[in-house]
Scaffold this motif. Structure first.
Motif, PDB file in Angstrom:
ATOM      1  N   GLU A 122      57.882  51.435  29.477  1.00  0.00           N
ATOM      2  CA  GLU A 122      58.256  50.317  30.539  1.00  0.00           C
ATOM      3  C   GLU A 122      58.083  49.377  30.770  1.00  0.00           C
ATOM      4  O   GLU A 122      56.868  49.011  30.840  1.00  0.00           O
ATOM      5  CB  GLU A 122      58.455  51.639  32.556  1.00  0.00           C
ATOM      6  CG  GLU A 122      58.839  52.602  32.573  1.00  0.00           C
ATOM      7  CD  GLU A 122      59.746  53.031  31.693  1.00  0.00           C
ATOM      8  OE1 GLU A 122      60.652  52.040  32.548  1.00  0.00           O
ATOM      9  OE2 GLU A 122      59.982  54.439  31.814  1.00  0.00           O
ATOM     10  N   GLU A 123      59.281  48.402  30.880  1.00  0.00           N
ATOM     11  CA  GLU A 123      58.801  47.010  30.446  1.00  0.00           C
ATOM     12  C   GLU A 123      58.451  46.699  32.127  1.00  0.00           C
ATOM     13  O   GLU A 123      57.930  45.553  31.970  1.00  0.00           O
ATOM     14  CB  GLU A 123      60.400  45.847  30.925  1.00  0.00           C
ATOM     15  CG  GLU A 123      60.641  46.604  29.227  1.00  0.00           C
ATOM     16  CD  GLU A 123      61.947  45.922  28.968  1.00  0.00           C
ATOM     17  OE1 GLU A 123      62.050  44.900  29.941  1.00  0.00           O
ATOM     18  OE2 GLU A 123      62.870  45.844  28.017  1.00  0.00           O
ATOM     19  N   HIS A 124      58.562  47.330  32.735  1.00  0.00           N
ATOM     20  CA  HIS A 124      57.945  46.644  34.425  1.00  0.00           C
ATOM     21  C   HIS A 124      56.605  47.558  34.845  1.00  0.00           C
ATOM     22  O   HIS A 124      56.069  46.874  35.617  1.00  0.00           O
ATOM     23  CB  HIS A 124      59.116  47.064  35.760  1.00  0.00           C
ATOM     24  CG  HIS A 124      58.764  48.710  35.836  1.00  0.00           C
ATOM     25  ND1 HIS A 124      59.815  49.419  35.329  1.00  0.00           N
ATOM     26  CD2 HIS A 124      58.427  49.625  36.758  1.00  0.00           C
ATOM     27  CE1 HIS A 124      59.873  50.886  35.478  1.00  0.00           C
ATOM     28  NE2 HIS A 124      58.880  50.744  36.962  1.00  0.00           N
ATOM     29  N   GLU A 125      55.571  47.810  33.542  1.00  0.00           N
ATOM     30  CA  GLU A 125      54.926  48.346  33.995  1.00  0.00           C
ATOM     31  C   GLU A 125      53.420  47.744  33.540  1.00  0.00           C
ATOM     32  O   GLU A 125      54.011  46.824  32.605  1.00  0.00           O
ATOM     33  CB  GLU A 125      54.424  49.827  33.031  1.00  0.00           C
ATOM     34  CG  GLU A 125      55.649  51.320  34.280  1.00  0.00           C
ATOM     35  CD  GLU A 125      55.065  51.478  35.113  1.00  0.00           C
ATOM     36  OE1 GLU A 125      53.606  51.004  36.155  1.00  0.00           O
ATOM     37  OE2 GLU A 125      55.490  51.624  35.705  1.00  0.00           O
ATOM     38  N   TYR A 126      53.030  47.714  34.981  1.00  0.00           N
ATOM     39  CA  TYR A 126      51.350  46.329  34.032  1.00  0.00           C
ATOM     40  C   TYR A 126      50.104  47.062  34.197  1.00  0.00           C
ATOM     41  O   TYR A 126      49.444  46.492  33.460  1.00  0.00           O
ATOM     42  CB  TYR A 126      51.441  45.303  35.627  1.00  0.00           C
ATOM     43  CG  TYR A 126      51.148  46.531  37.358  1.00  0.00           C
ATOM     44  CD1 TYR A 126      49.497  46.505  37.150  1.00  0.00           C
ATOM     45  CD2 TYR A 126      52.229  47.023  37.342  1.00  0.00           C
ATOM     46  CE1 TYR A 126      49.506  47.190  38.618  1.00  0.00           C
ATOM     47  CE2 TYR A 126      52.200  47.242  38.753  1.00  0.00           C
ATOM     48  CZ  TYR A 126      50.647  47.993  38.927  1.00  0.00           C
ATOM     49  OH  TYR A 126      49.850  48.439  40.528  1.00  0.00           O
ATOM     50  N   VAL A 127      49.923  48.797  33.665  1.00  0.00           N
ATOM     51  CA  VAL A 127      48.790  49.070  34.349  1.00  0.00           C
ATOM     52  C   VAL A 127      48.640  50.427  33.789  1.00  0.00           C
ATOM     53  O   VAL A 127      50.145  51.130  33.687  1.00  0.00           O
ATOM     54  CB  VAL A 127      47.774  49.531  35.482  1.00  0.00           C
ATOM     55  CG1 VAL A 127      48.732  50.810  36.677  1.00  0.00           C
ATOM     56  CG2 VAL A 127      46.875  49.318  35.395  1.00  0.00           C
ATOM     57  N   ARG A 171      44.096  50.032  32.587  1.00  0.00           N
ATOM     58  CA  ARG A 171      44.135  49.060  31.238  1.00  0.00           C
ATOM     59  C   ARG A 171      45.098  48.256  32.049  1.00  0.00           C
ATOM     60  O   ARG A 171      46.360  48.886  32.355  1.00  0.00           O
ATOM     61  CB  ARG A 171      43.900  49.165  30.618  1.00  0.00           C
ATOM     62  CG  ARG A 171      44.990  48.741  29.302  1.00  0.00           C
ATOM     63  CD  ARG A 171      45.786  48.932  28.381  1.00  0.00           C
ATOM     64  NE  ARG A 171      45.737  48.317  26.907  1.00  0.00           N
ATOM     65  CZ  ARG A 171      46.920  48.862  25.949  1.00  0.00           C
ATOM     66  NH1 ARG A 171      47.306  49.663  26.017  1.00  0.00           N
ATOM     67  NH2 ARG A 171      48.078  48.376  25.796  1.00  0.00           N
ATOM     68  N   ASP A 172      45.113  47.356  32.442  1.00  0.00           N
ATOM     69  CA  ASP A 172      45.575  45.984  32.980  1.00  0.00           C
ATOM     70  C   ASP A 172      46.187  45.794  32.252  1.00  0.00           C
ATOM     71  O   ASP A 172      45.482  44.099  31.679  1.00  0.00           O
ATOM     72  CB  ASP A 172      45.119  45.274  34.550  1.00  0.00           C
ATOM     73  CG  ASP A 172      45.191  45.713  35.160  1.00  0.00           C
ATOM     74  OD1 ASP A 172      45.268  45.921  36.578  1.00  0.00           O
ATOM     75  OD2 ASP A 172      44.006  46.688  35.613  1.00  0.00           O
TER      76      ASP A 172
END
Length: 326
Positions: A122-127, A171-172
């Motif tokens: 997902e492109e909007h994921e960050y973690v 994992r950020d």
């Protein structure tokens, strides 16, 4: 025969797509129902009469439990006082010298490559979080959060028997996504929340440090923003408080951050140079303000299995199984 093969192939592909779509729809519906339920319950909890009763019950419970608080060493008492005063304290695994730290840190280092392999679609994921199966393969991580000294420190800060919500291996991702925990916020699950954050790699200003607004300024900022709950964009915060007052918790691998996240505005700064690997150990009281927001890092079945294999003490079990199975 060829036509039959084509039809079969077509049917299988579309069946797979329909199955995935149906599963996604079910997950989205489940998430929506949970959010709606939590919203309704939160509004009920905020009724003035109920709030006043809850506060009176809470204050009475803290007063009653004060005589049962564990006795701390001079160093640990000073640590708790600093958390109460500042809201955040930075130390290290070496300075804490908690038993079984070596096993926990080694297990975490072994887990890093596995989580690093995970690719977020997902492109909007960050973690990316380690899943329950990965965590169960390295039980030393979860169990470290139940070390007696840590529980004693947490209980003295919170003032009530401790609920341990588990260990979250994160994992950020080093990307530009700015949402959720990367935005400024105050945790609302309980009146007092303590998170113990362990850095697994070196973290500088460009590696996504934990950031916070000093406790002495947080209430003023909250008042200026008319803040109740939710997330605040960086630009909006800049309008009421200069970035020169924002504090970053940097440090090498093994750095430990004690954060009273219900008392300070905080966020995870966006990593730029590299991904950030951390473990968050989460604690509240066993009578949280909003219990429906509280969940464990592991499924109930895994908690039962881990408790049996690790031979947890009665006190540790009470911290883990602080409420009935849902």
């Amino acid at each position: 025969m060829l036509m039959l093969c084509l039809v079969t192939t077509f049917t299988k592909k579309h069946y797979a797509l329909l199955t995935v779509s149906s599963k996604k729809l079910t997950e989205n519906m489940s998430t929506f129902v949970k959010k709606l339920r939590n919203h309704v319950l939160k509004n009920l909890y905020q009724i003035s009469f109920l709030q006043n009763q809850a506060e009176q019950t809470y204050e009475a419970a803290v007063k009653q439990h004060s005589v049962n608080l564990p006795v701390l060493s001079v160093a640990d008492f000073s640590l708790v006082e600093s958390i109460r005063r500042e809201g955040v304290v930075v130390t290290s695994l070496e300075a804490l010298s908690i038993p079984q730290t070596g096993k926990m840190f080694l297990a975490a280092q072994k887990l890093i490559p596995e989580v690093a392999k995970s690719v977020c679609a997902e492109e909007h994921e960050y973690v990316v979080h380690a899943n329950s199966e990965q965590m169960m393969q390295h039980p030393e991580i979860f169990i470290w959060g139940l070390e007696k000294r840590l529980l004693d420190i947490v209980e003295n800060y919170i003032g009530l028997p401790v609920a341990y919500h588990g260990a979250y291996f994160r994992r950020d991702l080093a990307n530009s996504v700015e949402r959720k925990s990367r935005l400024w916020h105050i945790d609302v699950e309980d009146r007092k929340i303590l998170k113990i954050i362990v850095y697994l790699n070196d973290v500088d200003e460009n590696s996504g440090p934990f950031q916070y607004i000093p406790q002495s300024l947080t209430s003023t900022v909250a008042h200026s923003l008319r803040y109740k709950h939710g997330y605040i964009q960086e630009k909006r915060l800049q309008n009421v408080l200069s970035p020169s007052f924002w504090k970053s918790c940097t440090g090498s691998a093994g750095t430990v951050v004690f954060a009273a996240t219900s008392k300070v505005f905080h966020r995870g700064k966006i990593p730029i140079d590299q991904d950030r690997f951390t473990i968050f150990f989460d604690y509240t009281s066993r009578q949280p303000t909003y219990p429906f927001y509280c969940k464990s890092s592991l499924p109930w079945e895994d908690l039962l299995s881990l408790a049996a294999k690790a031979n947890l003490s009665e006190h540790q079990k009470q911290c883990v199984f602080w409420r009935p199975s849902l």
